[in-house]
Design a protein around this motif. Sequence first.
Motif, PDB file in Angstrom:
ATOM      1  N   GLY A 191       0.856  -1.156  -0.082  1.00  0.00           N
ATOM      2  CA  GLY A 191       0.127  -0.051  -0.017  1.00  0.00           C
ATOM      3  C   GLY A 191       0.901   1.280  -0.091  1.00  0.00           C
ATOM      4  O   GLY A 191       1.921   1.396   0.770  1.00  0.00           O
ATOM      5  N   TYR A 192       0.369   2.236  -0.799  1.00  0.00           N
ATOM      6  CA  TYR A 192       1.126   3.548  -0.918  1.00  0.00           C
ATOM      7  C   TYR A 192       0.071   4.578  -0.114  1.00  0.00           C
ATOM      8  O   TYR A 192      -1.056   4.646  -0.525  1.00  0.00           O
ATOM      9  CB  TYR A 192       1.566   3.860  -2.234  1.00  0.00           C
ATOM     10  N   PHE A 193       0.560   5.336   0.616  1.00  0.00           N
ATOM     11  CA  PHE A 193      -0.160   6.395   1.055  1.00  0.00           C
ATOM     12  C   PHE A 193       0.395   7.824   1.071  1.00  0.00           C
ATOM     13  O   PHE A 193       1.568   7.861   1.510  1.00  0.00           O
ATOM     14  CB  PHE A 193      -0.346   5.955   2.565  1.00  0.00           C
ATOM     15  N   LYS A 194      -0.070   8.751   0.323  1.00  0.00           N
ATOM     16  CA  LYS A 194       0.356   9.988   0.119  1.00  0.00           C
ATOM     17  C   LYS A 194      -0.277  10.859   1.484  1.00  0.00           C
ATOM     18  O   LYS A 194      -1.466  11.379   1.477  1.00  0.00           O
ATOM     19  CB  LYS A 194       0.015  10.818  -1.090  1.00  0.00           C
ATOM     20  N   VAL A 196       4.521   5.227   3.424  1.00  0.00           N
ATOM     21  CA  VAL A 196       3.750   6.605   3.598  1.00  0.00           C
ATOM     22  C   VAL A 196       4.800   7.674   3.182  1.00  0.00           C
ATOM     23  O   VAL A 196       5.875   7.902   3.526  1.00  0.00           O
ATOM     24  CB  VAL A 196       3.669   6.755   5.034  1.00  0.00           C
ATOM     25  N   ASP A 197       4.073   8.523   2.161  1.00  0.00           N
ATOM     26  CA  ASP A 197       4.989   9.503   1.431  1.00  0.00           C
ATOM     27  C   ASP A 197       4.377  10.675   1.793  1.00  0.00           C
ATOM     28  O   ASP A 197       3.565  11.160   1.619  1.00  0.00           O
ATOM     29  CB  ASP A 197       4.769   9.180  -0.082  1.00  0.00           C
ATOM     30  N   ILE A 198       5.547  11.567   2.444  1.00  0.00           N
ATOM     31  CA  ILE A 198       5.375  13.170   2.622  1.00  0.00           C
ATOM     32  C   ILE A 198       5.752  13.990   1.558  1.00  0.00           C
ATOM     33  O   ILE A 198       5.566  15.184   1.283  1.00  0.00           O
ATOM     34  CB  ILE A 198       5.717  13.498   4.112  1.00  0.00           C
ATOM     35  N   GLU A 199       6.660  13.325   0.804  1.00  0.00           N
ATOM     36  CA  GLU A 199       7.670  14.251  -0.330  1.00  0.00           C
ATOM     37  C   GLU A 199       6.596  14.587  -1.444  1.00  0.00           C
ATOM     38  O   GLU A 199       5.847  13.608  -1.612  1.00  0.00           O
ATOM     39  CB  GLU A 199       8.885  13.379  -0.717  1.00  0.00           C
ATOM     40  N   ARG A 200       6.856  15.550  -1.904  1.00  0.00           N
ATOM     41  CA  ARG A 200       6.209  15.930  -2.966  1.00  0.00           C
ATOM     42  C   ARG A 200       6.758  15.924  -4.385  1.00  0.00           C
ATOM     43  O   ARG A 200       6.379  16.651  -5.385  1.00  0.00           O
ATOM     44  CB  ARG A 200       5.470  17.232  -2.769  1.00  0.00           C
ATOM     45  N   ASP A 201       7.774  15.332  -4.786  1.00  0.00           N
ATOM     46  CA  ASP A 201       8.523  15.166  -5.934  1.00  0.00           C
ATOM     47  C   ASP A 201       7.549  14.246  -6.833  1.00  0.00           C
ATOM     48  O   ASP A 201       7.421  13.066  -6.578  1.00  0.00           O
ATOM     49  CB  ASP A 201       9.760  14.568  -5.583  1.00  0.00           C
ATOM     50  N   SER A 202       7.082  14.859  -7.952  1.00  0.00           N
ATOM     51  CA  SER A 202       6.106  14.352  -8.542  1.00  0.00           C
ATOM     52  C   SER A 202       6.586  13.035  -9.307  1.00  0.00           C
ATOM     53  O   SER A 202       5.901  12.046  -9.220  1.00  0.00           O
ATOM     54  CB  SER A 202       5.644  15.203  -9.810  1.00  0.00           C
ATOM     55  N   LEU A 203       7.824  12.995  -9.989  1.00  0.00           N
ATOM     56  CA  LEU A 203       8.221  11.520 -10.595  1.00  0.00           C
ATOM     57  C   LEU A 203       8.529  10.557  -9.638  1.00  0.00           C
ATOM     58  O   LEU A 203       7.975   9.627 -10.069  1.00  0.00           O
ATOM     59  CB  LEU A 203       9.524  11.882 -11.560  1.00  0.00           C
ATOM     60  N   ASP A 204       8.980  10.834  -8.537  1.00  0.00           N
ATOM     61  CA  ASP A 204       9.006  10.028  -7.487  1.00  0.00           C
ATOM     62  C   ASP A 204       7.770   9.449  -7.038  1.00  0.00           C
ATOM     63  O   ASP A 204       7.686   8.215  -6.714  1.00  0.00           O
ATOM     64  CB  ASP A 204       9.910  10.322  -6.230  1.00  0.00           C
ATOM     65  N   GLN A 205       6.773  10.142  -6.639  1.00  0.00           N
ATOM     66  CA  GLN A 205       5.566   9.775  -6.538  1.00  0.00           C
ATOM     67  C   GLN A 205       4.862   8.948  -7.372  1.00  0.00           C
ATOM     68  O   GLN A 205       4.301   7.735  -7.000  1.00  0.00           O
ATOM     69  CB  GLN A 205       4.717  11.317  -6.291  1.00  0.00           C
ATOM     70  N   VAL A 206       5.070   9.381  -8.642  1.00  0.00           N
ATOM     71  CA  VAL A 206       4.520   8.375  -9.710  1.00  0.00           C
ATOM     72  C   VAL A 206       5.110   7.003  -9.628  1.00  0.00           C
ATOM     73  O   VAL A 206       4.436   5.949  -9.667  1.00  0.00           O
ATOM     74  CB  VAL A 206       4.618   8.939 -11.121  1.00  0.00           C
ATOM     75  N   ARG A 207       6.363   7.073  -9.606  1.00  0.00           N
ATOM     76  CA  ARG A 207       7.061   5.876  -9.254  1.00  0.00           C
ATOM     77  C   ARG A 207       6.662   4.993  -8.035  1.00  0.00           C
ATOM     78  O   ARG A 207       6.415   3.739  -8.378  1.00  0.00           O
ATOM     79  CB  ARG A 207       8.330   5.939  -9.400  1.00  0.00           C
ATOM     80  N   ASN A 208       6.594   5.527  -7.195  1.00  0.00           N
ATOM     81  CA  ASN A 208       6.044   4.817  -6.045  1.00  0.00           C
ATOM     82  C   ASN A 208       4.781   4.113  -6.141  1.00  0.00           C
ATOM     83  O   ASN A 208       4.185   3.072  -5.619  1.00  0.00           O
ATOM     84  CB  ASN A 208       6.028   5.753  -4.751  1.00  0.00           C
ATOM     85  N   PHE A 232      -2.086  -1.254  -3.978  1.00  0.00           N
ATOM     86  CA  PHE A 232      -3.206  -0.338  -3.444  1.00  0.00           C
ATOM     87  C   PHE A 232      -2.514   1.156  -3.303  1.00  0.00           C
ATOM     88  O   PHE A 232      -1.495   1.181  -2.594  1.00  0.00           O
ATOM     89  CB  PHE A 232      -3.764  -0.961  -2.064  1.00  0.00           C
ATOM     90  N   CYS A 233      -3.417   2.001  -3.445  1.00  0.00           N
ATOM     91  CA  CYS A 233      -3.326   3.358  -3.096  1.00  0.00           C
ATOM     92  C   CYS A 233      -4.272   3.724  -1.877  1.00  0.00           C
ATOM     93  O   CYS A 233      -5.642   3.715  -2.033  1.00  0.00           O
ATOM     94  CB  CYS A 233      -3.401   4.422  -4.068  1.00  0.00           C
ATOM     95  N   LEU A 234      -3.691   4.708  -0.795  1.00  0.00           N
ATOM     96  CA  LEU A 234      -4.570   4.761   0.394  1.00  0.00           C
ATOM     97  C   LEU A 234      -4.851   6.116   0.362  1.00  0.00           C
ATOM     98  O   LEU A 234      -4.166   6.908   0.258  1.00  0.00           O
ATOM     99  CB  LEU A 234      -4.057   4.209   1.730  1.00  0.00           C
ATOM    100  N   LEU A 235      -6.343   6.338   0.816  1.00  0.00           N
ATOM    101  CA  LEU A 235      -6.562   7.946   0.925  1.00  0.00           C
ATOM    102  C   LEU A 235      -7.493   7.858   1.840  1.00  0.00           C
ATOM    103  O   LEU A 235      -8.601   6.947   1.985  1.00  0.00           O
ATOM    104  CB  LEU A 235      -7.130   8.515  -0.360  1.00  0.00           C
TER     105      LEU A 235
END
Length: 347
Positions: free
Chosen positions: A188-191, A212-224, A230-233
């Motif tokens: 699971g990935y959670f922004k 759990v991702d707090i960083e906002r680098d767009s390409l890293d986020q897409v890769r993650n 699953f993507c949690l929100l």
Amino acid sequence: MAATTIPVLPLLLLFAAASASASASPYLSPTTLFQNYKNMLTNFKIFVYNPAKPFTFQNPVASLFYNSLLKSPFRTQDPNEAHLFFVPFSLDTSTRSLARLVRDLRVNHPYWNRTLGADHFFLSPAGIDYSADRNVLELKKNSVQISVFPVISGNFIPHKDITLPPLNPSASVISAAPDNASTTSFLGYFKWDGKTESNFVEELKKDGDFLVDIERDSLDQVRNVKTSKFCLLFYGGDVAWMVEAMALGCVPVVIVDRPIQDLPLMDVLRWSDLSLLVTAHGGAKRLKELLNGVRDEKYSGMRRMASAASKHLVWNEEPRPLDAFHMVIYQLWLRRHTIRYARRELV
């Protein structure tokens, strides 16, 4: 753009493919959807009342919908051919002013009284609550409310009201991201926004199967996202990136402690088959058990359907066939059948 310029043949091919295997389709009824959509393009007419004074919606997605509606081929200048009537008013309109607006419609135009407002709709990003004033109550209970997902509890009436899909500001990142995510790194990935449900998130952080991702680098986020199953929100949290996650093949998991009925395109998409609704009760351990309990075959179907459904949740500055604007209009088309009360003659 005229309604006849919208390419219907590609739509036929698209829905024919979707209809071939209804069980693998993200749509509630693929065949019905296509036929209704085609009829909508040809016939649907909306009359827009003139606002008391010019205004703009500060909410970006509400503004985009409003401006697209004003320029769309669905708008008519002849109220007698309209199926629905749009009542525009600004976000800062007071209850008293809103009551006056409805009263003016009742007195100065013949259309409101035919259905007590049931063939009217309005746009309120946060939704309006109940009021003791008869006019506002009639607007609330009878007219179709269009709000921005998610809606404050109590401000949304299921099966009548509609929500706008969230505006995803980073959709362009999807096409720019490298497509090298053939393996899954995380369950699971959670922004995270850094504050919502912090105790639950701290549990997720301690489990290596979750990122759990707090960083906002767009390409890293897409890769993650592309390397997560699953993507949690959190319902009510940062939902704008949900469409991006679905397009990248990450199955959305909405964390909420009550049933929700205001997901975008509820009349179109089989949300129960392309997403999961889970509770935070039981913590990260219980969540992990639920996610691991999804069998591979079911997960593969959810992933495909989520990716297909994402195409209908995308907003364009210039609306395109089957995009978010057209699917919201389609939901209005489904609501055009209203009872027209016969006007009683005074004796």
